[in-house]
Design a protein around this motif. Structure first.
Motif, short mmCIF file in Angstrom:
data_model
loop_
_atom_site.label_atom_id
_atom_site.label_comp_id
_atom_site.label_asym_id
_atom_site.label_seq_id
_atom_site.Cartn_x
_atom_site.Cartn_y
_atom_site.Cartn_z
N ARG A 1 -3.16 13.64 8.97
CA ARG A 1 -3.33 13.27 7.57
C ARG A 1 -2.71 11.91 7.24
NH1 ARG A 1 -4.36 16.51 3.43
NH2 ARG A 1 -5.06 14.53 2.54
N ILE A 2 -1.95 11.37 8.15
CA ILE A 2 -1.43 10.01 8.05
C ILE A 2 -2.01 9.20 9.20
CG2 ILE A 2 0.62 8.53 8.23
CD1 ILE A 2 0.46 10.00 5.57
N THR B 1 -10.21 6.61 3.54
CA THR B 1 -8.99 6.29 4.29
C THR B 1 -8.37 5.04 3.66
OG1 THR B 1 -10.19 4.95 5.92
CG2 THR B 1 -9.95 7.29 6.41
N LEU C 1 2.66 8.78 -1.61
CA LEU C 1 1.72 9.23 -0.59
C LEU C 1 1.25 10.65 -0.86
CD1 LEU C 1 3.19 7.77 2.72
CD2 LEU C 1 1.22 6.97 1.42
N LEU D 1 -2.54 11.64 -0.95
CA LEU D 1 -3.06 12.66 -0.03
C LEU D 1 -3.87 13.71 -0.78
CD1 LEU D 1 0.07 13.01 2.25
CD2 LEU D 1 -2.25 12.54 3.08
N VAL E 1 -7.22 10.50 4.35
CA VAL E 1 -6.17 10.00 5.25
C VAL E 1 -5.76 8.60 4.83
CG1 VAL E 1 -5.53 9.51 7.63
CG2 VAL E 1 -7.20 11.31 7.16
N VAL F 1 3.41 14.47 3.92
CA VAL F 1 2.37 15.44 4.21
C VAL F 1 2.80 16.84 3.77
CG1 VAL F 1 1.02 16.50 6.07
CG2 VAL F 1 1.46 14.04 6.09
#
Length: 345
Positions: A15-16, A211, A272, A276, A281, A299
């Protein structure tokens, strides 16, 4: 770390995504704040330890040295089938156009050079870095399809485009039976949300992965008001994108800092975690081990609907900046061709 499938592909990615623009020889590029190979290798290794398996670079980053650093590190620290590697190519140069180099040939040359830099036989995602108004779209899409057919790229993505351009490109590819874009990498974060107008709903409808780059706004969303860093001081492109809107963005930065304090986490994690929840991503650029460690923690952080609203409320519309401002100006000079059935594509 958590993982997801990237758009309409079979790529399973963290996810990163580790953005590698900060890696490379500063003597061979436009940025003075990039880090050397030894430091880059340490960050790449730490990212792998944290579960990051998705890496994004470009042939334009420090004259290809970013690709070289990444390729050598991954060969030493990971198996090729354990990682997902993306790189990007730029439009044809005026010299190439004058010499009659076609869009297809340009893509072959760029990809072959990137594969040489990376020391790899293929990339998992090959990204059209910015729209080329001097090359027919048909040539670009056919060239990318040839790369996929040759096994040099598993999938293709696009960056710095308008939703109508992505729609037009994928419609042409679908009609011709060519590879379609599975992801879009665009400018999107808490203080720049213009992608929510058309791009985000279009991608949601079509199953295209978002992304976003610059998820922390060049460090602005990770530092409290008054704090600074080498990149904040030396990154002229980030200043171009954000300094003019400083007063508009200040309330959002303040709220991000306040929420981080209440939750006992960093501003990076808050910014983030919000992104997310909005996209697949984020591409997180990093020049320190702590940057990647903070990104990995995000995350695991889930914001409530009320917290998201609190962060979003002060936002006001922003003018397009950077590459997309240039894209707007270039688009205004070209006739719009809406039918995918015409050779003018």
């Amino acid at each position: 770390m958590k993982y997801t499938t990237l758009g309409n592909s079979d790529l399973r990615v963290s996810r990163i995504c580790m953005g590698c623009m900060g890696f490379g020889d500063a003597a061979h590029g436009q940025h003075t704040w990039t880090i050397d190979e030894e430091q880059s290798r340490a960050i790449i290794r730490r990212g792998l330890e944290l579960g990051v398996n998705f890496f994004d670079t470009a042939i334009a980053y420090q004259s290809g040295t970013s690709e070289q650093y990444l390729g050598r590190a991954l060969r030493d620290f990971a198996r090729r089938d354990e990682v997902v590697v993306a790189t990007k190519f730029l439009p044809r140069t005026n010299e190439e156009i004058a010499a009659g180099v076609s869009g297809q040939e340009h893509i072959r040359r760029m990809l072959d050079k990137s594969l040489q830099n990376l020391g790899m036989e293929h990339v998992d995602l090959y990204i059209y870095h910015m729209w080329d108004y001097q090359t027919p779209l048909r040539d670009i899409m056919e060239g990318l399809n040839e790369a996929v057919k040759a096994g040099k790229a598993r999938y293709i993505g696009i960056s710095n485009c308008f939703a109508w351009q992505l729609c037009q490109a994928n419609a042409l590819a679908e009609r011709e039976g060519w590879a379609k874009f599975v992801s879009v990498q665009s400018h999107y974060n808490l203080i720049f949300r213009e992608e929510e107008r058309e791009m985000a709903p279009f991608c949601a409808e079509e199953g295209i992965a978002m992304t976003p780059y610059s998820p922390l706004a060049g460090g602005r969303l990770s530092r409290r008001p008054g704090e600074t860093s080498k990149r904040l001081q030396e990154d002229g492109y980030a200043r171009l994108k954000y300094d003019a809107a400083h007063d508009l963005d200040a309330p959002i930065l303040t709220r991000t800092a306040e929420l981080a304090e209440r939750r006992g986490v960093s501003m990076t994690e808050i910014a983030l975690a919000w992104l997310l929840a909005k996209s697949a991503v984020p591409v997180v650029g990093t020049t320190r081990l702590s940057h990647m460690e903070g990104a990995a923690k995000a995350v695991e952080l889930a914001l409530t609907a009320e917290e998201c609203t609190y962060l979003e409320e002060p936002y006001v519309p922003h003018p397009l900046v950077g590459v997309m401002a240039q894209n707007t100006a270039a688009a205004a000079k070209k006739p719009h061709v809406w039918s995918v059935g015409t050779q003018r594509l």
